[in-house]
Scaffold this active site. Structure first.
Site, PDB file in Angstrom:
ATOM      1  N   CYS A  82       0.804  -1.227   0.000  1.00 63.08           N
ATOM      2  CA  CYS A  82       0.000   0.000   0.000  1.00 63.08           C
ATOM      3  C   CYS A  82       0.835   1.274   0.000  1.00 63.08           C
ATOM      4  O   CYS A  82       0.294   2.362  -0.203  1.00 63.08           O
ATOM      5  CB  CYS A  82      -0.953   0.001   1.190  1.00 63.08           C
ATOM      6  SG  CYS A  82      -2.100  -1.396   1.173  1.00 63.08           S
ATOM      7  N   GLY A 115     -13.990  -6.822  -3.295  1.00 63.75           N
ATOM      8  CA  GLY A 115     -13.776  -7.720  -2.172  1.00 63.75           C
ATOM      9  C   GLY A 115     -12.470  -7.492  -1.454  1.00 63.75           C
ATOM     10  O   GLY A 115     -11.682  -6.603  -1.788  1.00 63.75           O
TER      11      GLY A 115
END
Length: 394
Positions: A82, A115
């Site tokens: 990230c 998801g």
């Protein structure tokens, strides 16, 4: 010799839900073109490119940039989970500061699936195997998706030590929605109240509701990084520079402390911030605006403490006093953050950069932090890496 590093141009596209996006080459090209236009230069002036993405095949960076131009420059693909976008920024800044290049592109994009995040290579050791083991030992709750256990567990540790209320995390999410309402590029622009956040479906009863987690997102963002000398020669905007920057990775404390806050990078962030403050000769009290990695409301709260925005154990008071928003001590995530703006992993760090550059230029419209002069960026990737960047209005 170290050269002053200017952020001459920034650009991003509106973030979208998976399935509503264009393919990644088009998203990346639009963000790059926007950054070039913002800088006022053509692509042939760019000498290197660092391109970040997490979910994609090798050399997707080249494929994306071929939509902009094929000039033969070095293109380096970056994947740091990230923190990928700010890792690309870190490399671009290093190239310029060292004199290896005068003008560099940092680009991040992500084409995500709906998801929870999932591993793609299941025939080899996971980079998260040690993280999973300590998380299982500390919080169990194996039916909850792993990322939620990481950050929910960190929030739970804060709740257990300091008595922090679930409603405080809800307040952070509500604040994010109020900020995002003024950001036309944010995914979620609907304002939600603290009560609505608490009433959203529980993903971990007593610890986290659905609205406290950021959504999977598609998007792209980019920045043109150059030396002050290059900017002068080409008549570029020199008003924003990178004053200091640091990248840290995990130390033994991540696992040895047996504290979920350490598992999700508390000490990584604390050390990166310390290095930046020391290099710049400032303290957290000098900051005007911060974009930090609020992948979950829980991480925003513990990051207030790791960055020194408030003392250890003081995050709940910081939130309840309104010190994390306009009129308080430091405006955090005026863009709406990952919680409302969205979190396309490879693009997030450069979207944060885009927001802070606009803030320091005084061009953030209704989100503008009045008189912003120093802006801090915090971008975290588990596995792990943390990049903290300090921008200054010159």
């Amino acid at each position: 010799m170290t050269h002053d590093v200017i952020v001459a141009g920034v650009g991003m596209i509106a973030f979208t839900k998976p399935g509503a996006n264009e393919p990644y080459p088009q998203m990346a090209a639009k963000a790059t073109t926007a950054a070039l236009a913002d800088a006022g230069i053509a692509y042939d002036k760019v000498q290197q490119a660092y391109v970040g993405y997490v979910y994609g095949d090798s050399t997707a960076g080249q494929r994306a940039l071929y939509e902009v131009g094929m000039t033969g420059i070095p293109v380096v693909n970056v994947n740091n989970n990230c923190s990928t976008g700010s890792s690309a920024l870190y490399l671009a800044r290093q190239a310029v500061a060292s004199g290896a290049a005068e003008c560099v592109l940092a680009l991040g994009f992500e084409q995500m699936k709906p998801g929870a995040l999932a591993a793609y290579f299941e025939d080899r050791p996971s980079p998260f195997d040690r993280f999973e083991q300590i998380t299982d030992e500390l919080v169990g709750n194996g039916e909850v998706p792993l990322a939620l256990r990481y950050f929910g567990g960190a929030g739970l540790a804060h709740m257990q030590q300091y008595g922090t209320q679930l409603s405080t995390f809800a307040s952070i999410r509500a604040k994010a929605s109020r900020h995002a309402a003024n950001n036309p590029l944010a995914l979620f622009r609907t304002v939600v109240t603290e009560e609505e956040v608490l009433a959203s479906p529980a993903v971990w009863p007593g610890v986290m509701t659905r609205l406290m987690a950021c959504p999977p997102t598609c998007g792209a963002a980019a920045a043109i990084i150059c030396s002050d000398e290059f900017a002068r020669r080409h008549g570029l905007d020199r008003s924003v520079r990178i004053k200091a920057q640091a990248m840290t990775t995990d130390r033994a404390v991540t696992f040895e402390a047996r504290d979920m806050r350490e598992v999700v990078g508390f000490s990584m962030a604390q050390e990166a911030a310390r290095q930046v403050y020391e290099a710049a000769g400032i303290g957290p009290q000098d900051l005007d605006v911060v974009e930090l990695h609020d992948c979950f409301a829980h991480n925003e709260l513990i990051t207030y403490e790791s960055l020194g925005l408030c003392p250890a154990g003081g995050a709940e008071k910081f939130v309840r006093d309104g010190d994390n928003s306009y009129g308080g001590k430091v405006v955090t995530n005026p863009s709406g953050g990952l919680l409302s703006k969205g979190h396309p992993l490879g693009a997030t760090g450069l979207a944060q950069c885009t927001e802070l550059v606009q803030q320091l230029r005084g061009k953030a419209d209704k989100r503008q932090v009045e008189g912003a002069r120093l802006a801090l960026q915090h971008n975290l990737g588990l596995g792990g890496a943390c990049v903290v960047t300090l921008y200054e209005r010159v």
